[in-house]
Design a protein around this motif. Sequence first.
Motif, PDB file in Angstrom:
ATOM      1  N   LEU A 223       0.823  -1.204   0.000  1.00  0.00           N
ATOM      2  CA  LEU A 223       0.000   0.000   0.000  1.00  0.00           C
ATOM      3  C   LEU A 223       0.860   1.259   0.000  1.00  0.00           C
ATOM      4  O   LEU A 223       0.500   2.271  -0.613  1.00  0.00           O
ATOM      5  N   THR A 224       2.007   1.212   0.641  1.00  0.00           N
ATOM      6  CA  THR A 224       2.903   2.368   0.686  1.00  0.00           C
ATOM      7  C   THR A 224       3.550   2.630  -0.659  1.00  0.00           C
ATOM      8  O   THR A 224       3.678   3.776  -1.101  1.00  0.00           O
ATOM      9  N   GLU A 225       3.930   1.569  -1.359  1.00  0.00           N
ATOM     10  CA  GLU A 225       4.723   1.716  -2.581  1.00  0.00           C
ATOM     11  C   GLU A 225       3.894   1.734  -3.861  1.00  0.00           C
ATOM     12  O   GLU A 225       4.293   2.342  -4.859  1.00  0.00           O
ATOM     13  N   GLU A 226       2.751   1.085  -3.866  1.00  0.00           N
ATOM     14  CA  GLU A 226       2.064   0.803  -5.118  1.00  0.00           C
ATOM     15  C   GLU A 226       1.480   2.030  -5.827  1.00  0.00           C
ATOM     16  O   GLU A 226       1.589   2.129  -7.057  1.00  0.00           O
ATOM     17  N   PRO A 227       0.836   2.972  -5.125  1.00  0.00           N
ATOM     18  CA  PRO A 227       0.237   4.086  -5.870  1.00  0.00           C
ATOM     19  C   PRO A 227       1.225   4.869  -6.721  1.00  0.00           C
ATOM     20  O   PRO A 227       0.958   5.141  -7.900  1.00  0.00           O
ATOM     21  N   ALA A 228       2.375   5.243  -6.169  1.00  0.00           N
ATOM     22  CA  ALA A 228       3.362   6.000  -6.953  1.00  0.00           C
ATOM     23  C   ALA A 228       3.964   5.140  -8.055  1.00  0.00           C
ATOM     24  O   ALA A 228       4.214   5.630  -9.172  1.00  0.00           O
ATOM     25  N   ARG A 229       4.206   3.848  -7.759  1.00  0.00           N
ATOM     26  CA  ARG A 229       4.756   2.963  -8.783  1.00  0.00           C
ATOM     27  C   ARG A 229       3.784   2.822  -9.950  1.00  0.00           C
ATOM     28  O   ARG A 229       4.168   2.872 -11.117  1.00  0.00           O
ATOM     29  N   TYR A 230       2.507   2.659  -9.627  1.00  0.00           N
ATOM     30  CA  TYR A 230       1.482   2.560 -10.666  1.00  0.00           C
ATOM     31  C   TYR A 230       1.460   3.816 -11.535  1.00  0.00           C
ATOM     32  O   TYR A 230       1.426   3.741 -12.772  1.00  0.00           O
ATOM     33  N   ALA A 231       1.450   4.990 -10.889  1.00  0.00           N
ATOM     34  CA  ALA A 231       1.374   6.243 -11.645  1.00  0.00           C
ATOM     35  C   ALA A 231       2.602   6.446 -12.524  1.00  0.00           C
ATOM     36  O   ALA A 231       2.512   6.980 -13.632  1.00  0.00           O
ATOM     37  N   ARG A 232       3.742   5.991 -12.037  1.00  0.00           N
ATOM     38  CA  ARG A 232       4.991   6.184 -12.772  1.00  0.00           C
ATOM     39  C   ARG A 232       5.158   5.185 -13.909  1.00  0.00           C
ATOM     40  O   ARG A 232       5.667   5.539 -14.987  1.00  0.00           O
ATOM     41  N   CYS A 233       4.697   3.958 -13.708  1.00  0.00           N
ATOM     42  CA  CYS A 233       5.010   2.885 -14.665  1.00  0.00           C
ATOM     43  C   CYS A 233       3.770   2.350 -15.373  1.00  0.00           C
ATOM     44  O   CYS A 233       3.569   2.608 -16.564  1.00  0.00           O
ATOM     45  N   THR A 234       2.934   1.593 -14.667  1.00  0.00           N
ATOM     46  CA  THR A 234       1.830   0.889 -15.327  1.00  0.00           C
ATOM     47  C   THR A 234       0.914   1.844 -16.075  1.00  0.00           C
ATOM     48  O   THR A 234       0.562   1.607 -17.238  1.00  0.00           O
ATOM     49  N   ARG A 235       0.514   2.928 -15.426  1.00  0.00           N
ATOM     50  CA  ARG A 235      -0.463   3.832 -16.034  1.00  0.00           C
ATOM     51  C   ARG A 235       0.046   4.431 -17.333  1.00  0.00           C
ATOM     52  O   ARG A 235      -0.720   4.676 -18.267  1.00  0.00           O
ATOM     53  N   GLU A 236       1.326   4.654 -17.415  1.00  0.00           N
ATOM     54  CA  GLU A 236       1.904   5.306 -18.585  1.00  0.00           C
ATOM     55  C   GLU A 236       2.287   4.341 -19.699  1.00  0.00           C
ATOM     56  O   GLU A 236       2.311   4.723 -20.866  1.00  0.00           O
ATOM     57  N   HIS A 237       2.577   3.103 -19.341  1.00  0.00           N
ATOM     58  CA  HIS A 237       3.196   2.212 -20.317  1.00  0.00           C
ATOM     59  C   HIS A 237       2.369   0.987 -20.702  1.00  0.00           C
ATOM     60  O   HIS A 237       2.481   0.506 -21.838  1.00  0.00           O
ATOM     61  N   LEU A 238       1.560   0.464 -19.792  1.00  0.00           N
ATOM     62  CA  LEU A 238       0.944  -0.838 -20.036  1.00  0.00           C
ATOM     63  C   LEU A 238      -0.503  -0.683 -20.491  1.00  0.00           C
ATOM     64  O   LEU A 238      -1.307  -0.006 -19.842  1.00  0.00           O
ATOM     65  N   GLY A 239      -0.818  -1.287 -21.622  1.00  0.00           N
ATOM     66  CA  GLY A 239      -2.193  -1.380 -22.089  1.00  0.00           C
ATOM     67  C   GLY A 239      -2.765  -2.751 -21.792  1.00  0.00           C
ATOM     68  O   GLY A 239      -2.060  -3.661 -21.343  1.00  0.00           O
ATOM     69  N   TRP A 240      -4.044  -2.889 -22.031  1.00  0.00           N
ATOM     70  CA  TRP A 240      -4.709  -4.168 -21.772  1.00  0.00           C
ATOM     71  C   TRP A 240      -5.954  -4.235 -22.636  1.00  0.00           C
ATOM     72  O   TRP A 240      -6.647  -3.230 -22.816  1.00  0.00           O
ATOM     73  N   GLY A 241      -6.249  -5.414 -23.168  1.00  0.00           N
ATOM     74  CA  GLY A 241      -7.436  -5.524 -24.001  1.00  0.00           C
ATOM     75  C   GLY A 241      -7.946  -6.951 -24.081  1.00  0.00           C
ATOM     76  O   GLY A 241      -7.232  -7.917 -23.759  1.00  0.00           O
ATOM     77  N   ILE A 242      -9.200  -7.072 -24.505  1.00  0.00           N
ATOM     78  CA  ILE A 242      -9.783  -8.367 -24.846  1.00  0.00           C
ATOM     79  C   ILE A 242      -9.922  -8.403 -26.363  1.00  0.00           C
ATOM     80  O   ILE A 242     -10.463  -7.458 -26.975  1.00  0.00           O
ATOM     81  N   PHE A 243      -9.445  -9.473 -26.956  1.00  0.00           N
ATOM     82  CA  PHE A 243      -9.413  -9.607 -28.416  1.00  0.00           C
ATOM     83  C   PHE A 243     -10.280 -10.808 -28.807  1.00  0.00           C
ATOM     84  O   PHE A 243     -10.111 -11.910 -28.274  1.00  0.00           O
ATOM     85  N   ALA A 244     -11.211 -10.575 -29.713  1.00  0.00           N
ATOM     86  CA  ALA A 244     -12.063 -11.640 -30.223  1.00  0.00           C
ATOM     87  C   ALA A 244     -11.449 -12.197 -31.503  1.00  0.00           C
ATOM     88  O   ALA A 244     -11.116 -11.449 -32.428  1.00  0.00           O
ATOM     89  N   LEU A 245     -11.300 -13.513 -31.538  1.00  0.00           N
ATOM     90  CA  LEU A 245     -10.600 -14.188 -32.636  1.00  0.00           C
ATOM     91  C   LEU A 245     -11.491 -15.258 -33.256  1.00  0.00           C
ATOM     92  O   LEU A 245     -12.288 -15.895 -32.572  1.00  0.00           O
ATOM     93  N   MET A 246     -11.304 -15.463 -34.550  1.00  0.00           N
ATOM     94  CA  MET A 246     -11.919 -16.582 -35.249  1.00  0.00           C
ATOM     95  C   MET A 246     -10.853 -17.262 -36.110  1.00  0.00           C
ATOM     96  O   MET A 246     -10.109 -16.564 -36.823  1.00  0.00           O
ATOM     97  N   ARG A 247     -10.798 -18.572 -36.007  1.00  0.00           N
ATOM     98  CA  ARG A 247      -9.784 -19.305 -36.787  1.00  0.00           C
ATOM     99  C   ARG A 247     -10.079 -19.177 -38.281  1.00  0.00           C
ATOM    100  O   ARG A 247     -11.219 -19.244 -38.711  1.00  0.00           O
ATOM    101  N   ARG A 248      -9.025 -18.979 -39.055  1.00  0.00           N
ATOM    102  CA  ARG A 248      -9.189 -18.864 -40.514  1.00  0.00           C
ATOM    103  C   ARG A 248      -9.572 -20.208 -41.110  1.00  0.00           C
ATOM    104  O   ARG A 248      -9.115 -21.246 -40.636  1.00  0.00           O
TER     105      ARG A 248
END
Length: 248
Positions: A223-248
Amino acid sequence: MDLPRIFTIRESSHRIHNPLTGAKLAALGEALHLAPGTRALDLASGSGELLCTWARDHGITGTGVDISTVFTERARARAAELGVAGRVGFVHGDAAGHVADRPVDLAACVGATWIGGGVAGTTELLGRSLRPGGLMLIGEPYWRRTPPDEETAKGCHVDRIADFLPLPDLIGSFQDLGYDVVEMMLADQDSWDRYAAAQWLNLRRWLDLNPDNELAPAVREELTEEPARYARCTREHLGWGIFALMRR
Protein backbone atom coordinates in the motif's frame (compact mmCIF):
# COMPACT_ATOMS: atom_id res chain seq x y z
CA MET A 1 -4.98 -25.48 -4.95
CA ASP A 2 -5.84 -21.81 -4.59
CA LEU A 3 -4.67 -18.27 -5.23
CA PRO A 4 -2.35 -16.66 -2.67
CA ARG A 5 -4.40 -14.85 -0.04
CA ILE A 6 -2.80 -11.48 -0.83
CA PHE A 7 -4.48 -11.59 -4.24
CA THR A 8 -7.96 -12.07 -2.82
CA ILE A 9 -7.32 -9.32 -0.27
CA ARG A 10 -6.13 -6.94 -2.98
CA GLU A 11 -9.15 -7.58 -5.20
CA SER A 12 -11.77 -8.27 -2.54
CA SER A 13 -14.22 -5.66 -3.90
CA HIS A 14 -13.62 -6.39 -7.60
CA ARG A 15 -16.22 -8.06 -9.77
CA ILE A 16 -13.87 -7.87 -12.76
CA HIS A 17 -10.27 -8.89 -12.10
CA ASN A 18 -8.70 -6.88 -14.88
CA PRO A 19 -8.67 -3.22 -15.99
CA LEU A 20 -11.93 -3.39 -17.93
CA THR A 21 -14.95 -1.57 -16.51
CA GLY A 22 -18.40 -3.08 -16.34
CA ALA A 23 -19.51 -0.70 -19.09
CA LYS A 24 -16.72 -1.87 -21.39
CA LEU A 25 -17.48 -5.52 -20.65
CA ALA A 26 -21.13 -4.88 -21.50
CA ALA A 27 -20.16 -3.03 -24.68
CA LEU A 28 -18.05 -5.99 -25.77
CA GLY A 29 -20.96 -8.36 -25.23
CA GLU A 30 -23.14 -6.11 -27.40
CA ALA A 31 -20.47 -5.86 -30.10
CA LEU A 32 -20.19 -9.64 -30.39
CA HIS A 33 -23.93 -10.03 -31.20
CA LEU A 34 -24.23 -13.07 -28.97
CA ALA A 35 -27.20 -15.26 -29.79
CA PRO A 36 -29.40 -16.67 -27.00
CA GLY A 37 -28.21 -20.14 -26.11
CA THR A 38 -24.57 -19.45 -27.02
CA ARG A 39 -22.56 -22.02 -25.06
CA ALA A 40 -19.43 -20.60 -23.43
CA LEU A 41 -16.36 -21.79 -21.54
CA ASP A 42 -14.44 -19.23 -19.48
CA LEU A 43 -11.06 -20.41 -18.21
CA ALA A 44 -9.74 -18.49 -15.18
CA SER A 45 -13.22 -17.03 -14.80
CA GLY A 46 -12.55 -15.12 -11.57
CA SER A 47 -15.71 -13.80 -9.93
CA GLY A 48 -17.78 -14.74 -12.97
CA GLU A 49 -18.88 -11.32 -14.16
CA LEU A 50 -18.46 -12.07 -17.86
CA LEU A 51 -20.57 -15.24 -17.82
CA CYS A 52 -23.15 -13.93 -15.35
CA THR A 53 -23.85 -10.58 -17.00
CA TRP A 54 -23.80 -11.99 -20.52
CA ALA A 55 -26.18 -14.76 -19.42
CA ARG A 56 -28.50 -12.07 -18.06
CA ASP A 57 -28.16 -9.69 -21.01
CA HIS A 58 -27.80 -12.10 -23.94
CA GLY A 59 -29.12 -15.46 -22.77
CA ILE A 60 -25.81 -17.34 -23.06
CA THR A 61 -25.06 -20.49 -21.08
CA GLY A 62 -21.74 -21.88 -19.93
CA THR A 63 -19.14 -22.87 -17.40
CA GLY A 64 -16.35 -20.99 -15.67
CA VAL A 65 -13.27 -22.64 -14.18
CA ASP A 66 -11.04 -20.87 -11.65
CA ILE A 67 -8.35 -21.83 -9.18
CA SER A 68 -9.60 -19.44 -6.48
CA THR A 69 -12.06 -20.86 -3.95
CA VAL A 70 -13.00 -17.31 -2.89
CA PHE A 71 -13.72 -16.09 -6.41
CA THR A 72 -15.54 -19.28 -7.40
CA GLU A 73 -17.95 -18.90 -4.49
CA ARG A 74 -18.38 -15.23 -5.36
CA ALA A 75 -19.18 -16.19 -8.97
CA ARG A 76 -21.85 -18.63 -7.81
CA ALA A 77 -23.36 -15.95 -5.60
CA ARG A 78 -23.34 -13.47 -8.48
CA ALA A 79 -25.14 -15.98 -10.72
CA ALA A 80 -27.81 -16.42 -8.05
CA GLU A 81 -28.08 -12.65 -7.58
CA LEU A 82 -28.67 -12.09 -11.29
CA GLY A 83 -31.06 -15.03 -11.60
CA VAL A 84 -28.86 -16.99 -14.03
CA ALA A 85 -27.67 -19.86 -11.81
CA GLY A 86 -29.60 -22.26 -14.02
CA ARG A 87 -27.66 -21.14 -17.10
CA VAL A 88 -24.08 -20.74 -15.89
CA GLY A 89 -22.02 -22.78 -13.47
CA PHE A 90 -18.63 -22.37 -11.84
CA VAL A 91 -16.06 -25.04 -11.07
CA HIS A 92 -13.17 -24.69 -8.64
CA GLY A 93 -10.17 -26.15 -10.42
CA ASP A 94 -7.01 -25.54 -12.39
CA ALA A 95 -7.98 -24.08 -15.75
CA ALA A 96 -4.67 -25.18 -17.27
CA GLY A 97 -5.46 -28.15 -19.49
CA HIS A 98 -9.22 -27.91 -19.02
CA VAL A 99 -11.19 -28.94 -22.11
CA ALA A 100 -14.98 -28.82 -22.45
CA ASP A 101 -16.84 -32.12 -22.62
CA ARG A 102 -18.35 -30.98 -25.93
CA PRO A 103 -17.48 -28.10 -28.28
CA VAL A 104 -18.55 -24.62 -27.23
CA ASP A 105 -19.51 -21.56 -29.26
CA LEU A 106 -17.37 -19.16 -27.21
CA ALA A 107 -14.10 -20.01 -25.47
CA ALA A 108 -12.44 -17.36 -23.31
CA CYS A 109 -9.38 -16.73 -21.21
CA VAL A 110 -9.48 -13.11 -20.13
CA GLY A 111 -6.24 -12.00 -18.52
CA ALA A 112 -4.69 -15.32 -17.52
CA THR A 113 -2.76 -16.65 -20.51
CA TRP A 114 -0.20 -18.13 -18.13
CA ILE A 115 -2.59 -21.13 -17.94
CA GLY A 116 -1.31 -22.12 -21.38
CA GLY A 117 2.24 -20.82 -20.98
CA GLY A 118 1.46 -17.67 -22.98
CA VAL A 119 -0.75 -16.52 -25.84
CA ALA A 120 0.15 -19.31 -28.25
CA GLY A 121 -0.40 -22.09 -25.73
CA THR A 122 -3.64 -20.57 -24.48
CA THR A 123 -5.10 -20.21 -27.97
CA GLU A 124 -4.22 -23.87 -28.58
CA LEU A 125 -5.89 -24.86 -25.28
CA LEU A 126 -9.05 -22.86 -25.99
CA GLY A 127 -9.14 -24.18 -29.54
CA ARG A 128 -9.52 -27.71 -28.19
CA SER A 129 -12.92 -26.73 -26.75
CA LEU A 130 -14.13 -24.46 -29.55
CA ARG A 131 -16.43 -25.57 -32.35
CA PRO A 132 -15.46 -24.71 -35.95
CA GLY A 133 -16.47 -21.11 -36.61
CA GLY A 134 -16.72 -20.29 -32.90
CA LEU A 135 -15.42 -17.18 -31.15
CA MET A 136 -12.33 -17.09 -28.96
CA LEU A 137 -11.66 -14.31 -26.43
CA ILE A 138 -8.14 -13.61 -25.20
CA GLY A 139 -7.45 -10.91 -22.61
CA GLU A 140 -3.82 -9.81 -22.70
CA PRO A 141 -1.57 -6.86 -21.77
CA TYR A 142 0.43 -4.99 -24.39
CA TRP A 143 2.80 -2.04 -24.39
CA ARG A 144 0.91 1.20 -24.86
CA ARG A 145 4.31 2.88 -24.70
CA THR A 146 7.35 0.61 -24.73
CA PRO A 147 9.30 1.17 -21.49
CA PRO A 148 12.64 2.92 -21.88
CA ASP A 149 14.45 0.32 -19.78
CA GLU A 150 14.01 -2.95 -17.95
CA GLU A 151 13.65 -1.21 -14.58
CA THR A 152 10.51 0.55 -15.82
CA ALA A 153 9.15 -2.77 -17.11
CA LYS A 154 9.68 -4.29 -13.67
CA GLY A 155 7.77 -1.32 -12.25
CA CYS A 156 4.86 -2.54 -14.39
CA HIS A 157 5.17 -5.96 -12.69
CA VAL A 158 6.63 -7.36 -15.91
CA ASP A 159 9.84 -9.40 -15.78
CA ARG A 160 11.19 -8.20 -19.13
CA ILE A 161 10.20 -5.75 -21.85
CA ALA A 162 10.17 -8.69 -24.27
CA ASP A 163 7.38 -10.41 -22.28
CA PHE A 164 4.76 -8.18 -23.94
CA LEU A 165 4.31 -6.64 -27.39
CA PRO A 166 3.08 -3.30 -28.73
CA LEU A 167 -0.56 -3.47 -29.81
CA PRO A 168 0.09 -3.85 -33.58
CA ASP A 169 2.53 -6.67 -32.90
CA LEU A 170 0.14 -8.42 -30.51
CA ILE A 171 -2.57 -8.32 -33.18
CA GLY A 172 -0.03 -9.63 -35.67
CA SER A 173 0.83 -12.50 -33.34
CA PHE A 174 -2.81 -13.63 -33.33
CA GLN A 175 -2.79 -13.54 -37.11
CA ASP A 176 0.45 -15.55 -37.18
CA LEU A 177 -1.33 -18.20 -35.12
CA GLY A 178 -3.98 -18.50 -37.83
CA TYR A 179 -6.73 -16.29 -36.37
CA ASP A 180 -8.59 -13.26 -37.63
CA VAL A 181 -9.03 -10.50 -35.06
CA VAL A 182 -12.73 -9.67 -35.42
CA GLU A 183 -13.32 -7.37 -32.42
CA MET A 184 -11.44 -5.85 -29.51
CA MET A 185 -12.17 -3.86 -26.35
CA LEU A 186 -9.27 -1.95 -24.83
CA ALA A 187 -8.78 -0.57 -21.35
CA ASP A 188 -7.93 3.13 -21.12
CA GLN A 189 -6.16 5.02 -18.37
CA ASP A 190 -9.42 5.71 -16.54
CA SER A 191 -10.41 2.05 -16.47
CA TRP A 192 -6.86 1.19 -15.34
CA ASP A 193 -7.32 3.73 -12.52
CA ARG A 194 -10.59 2.15 -11.42
CA TYR A 195 -8.97 -1.29 -11.33
CA ALA A 196 -5.74 -0.29 -9.60
CA ALA A 197 -6.98 2.35 -7.17
CA ALA A 198 -9.75 0.10 -5.86
CA GLN A 199 -7.01 -2.29 -4.77
CA TRP A 200 -5.47 0.36 -2.52
CA LEU A 201 -8.73 0.94 -0.66
CA ASN A 202 -9.16 -2.82 -0.27
CA LEU A 203 -5.66 -3.10 1.18
CA ARG A 204 -6.16 -0.22 3.60
CA ARG A 205 -9.50 -1.47 4.86
CA TRP A 206 -8.07 -4.94 5.38
CA LEU A 207 -5.12 -3.46 7.30
CA ASP A 208 -7.42 -1.48 9.57
CA LEU A 209 -9.29 -4.66 10.44
CA ASN A 210 -6.23 -6.95 10.66
CA PRO A 211 -3.29 -4.94 12.05
CA ASP A 212 -1.71 -7.95 13.78
CA ASN A 213 -2.14 -10.47 10.95
CA GLU A 214 1.04 -12.13 9.68
CA LEU A 215 0.34 -10.64 6.22
CA ALA A 216 0.03 -7.09 7.57
CA PRO A 217 3.68 -6.06 6.92
CA ALA A 218 3.50 -7.16 3.28
CA VAL A 219 0.14 -5.45 2.80
CA ARG A 220 1.46 -2.25 4.40
CA GLU A 221 4.54 -2.30 2.13
CA GLU A 222 2.41 -2.77 -0.98
CA LEU A 223 0.00 0.00 0.00
CA THR A 224 2.90 2.37 0.69
CA GLU A 225 4.72 1.72 -2.58
CA GLU A 226 2.06 0.80 -5.12
CA PRO A 227 0.24 4.09 -5.87
CA ALA A 228 3.36 6.00 -6.95
CA ARG A 229 4.76 2.96 -8.78
CA TYR A 230 1.48 2.56 -10.67
CA ALA A 231 1.37 6.24 -11.65
CA ARG A 232 4.99 6.18 -12.77
CA CYS A 233 5.01 2.89 -14.66
CA THR A 234 1.83 0.89 -15.33
CA ARG A 235 -0.46 3.83 -16.03
CA GLU A 236 1.90 5.31 -18.59
CA HIS A 237 3.20 2.21 -20.32
CA LEU A 238 0.94 -0.84 -20.04
CA GLY A 239 -2.19 -1.38 -22.09
CA TRP A 240 -4.71 -4.17 -21.77
CA GLY A 241 -7.44 -5.52 -24.00
CA ILE A 242 -9.78 -8.37 -24.85
CA PHE A 243 -9.41 -9.61 -28.42
CA ALA A 244 -12.06 -11.64 -30.22
CA LEU A 245 -10.60 -14.19 -32.64
CA MET A 246 -11.92 -16.58 -35.25
CA ARG A 247 -9.78 -19.31 -36.79
CA ARG A 248 -9.19 -18.86 -40.51
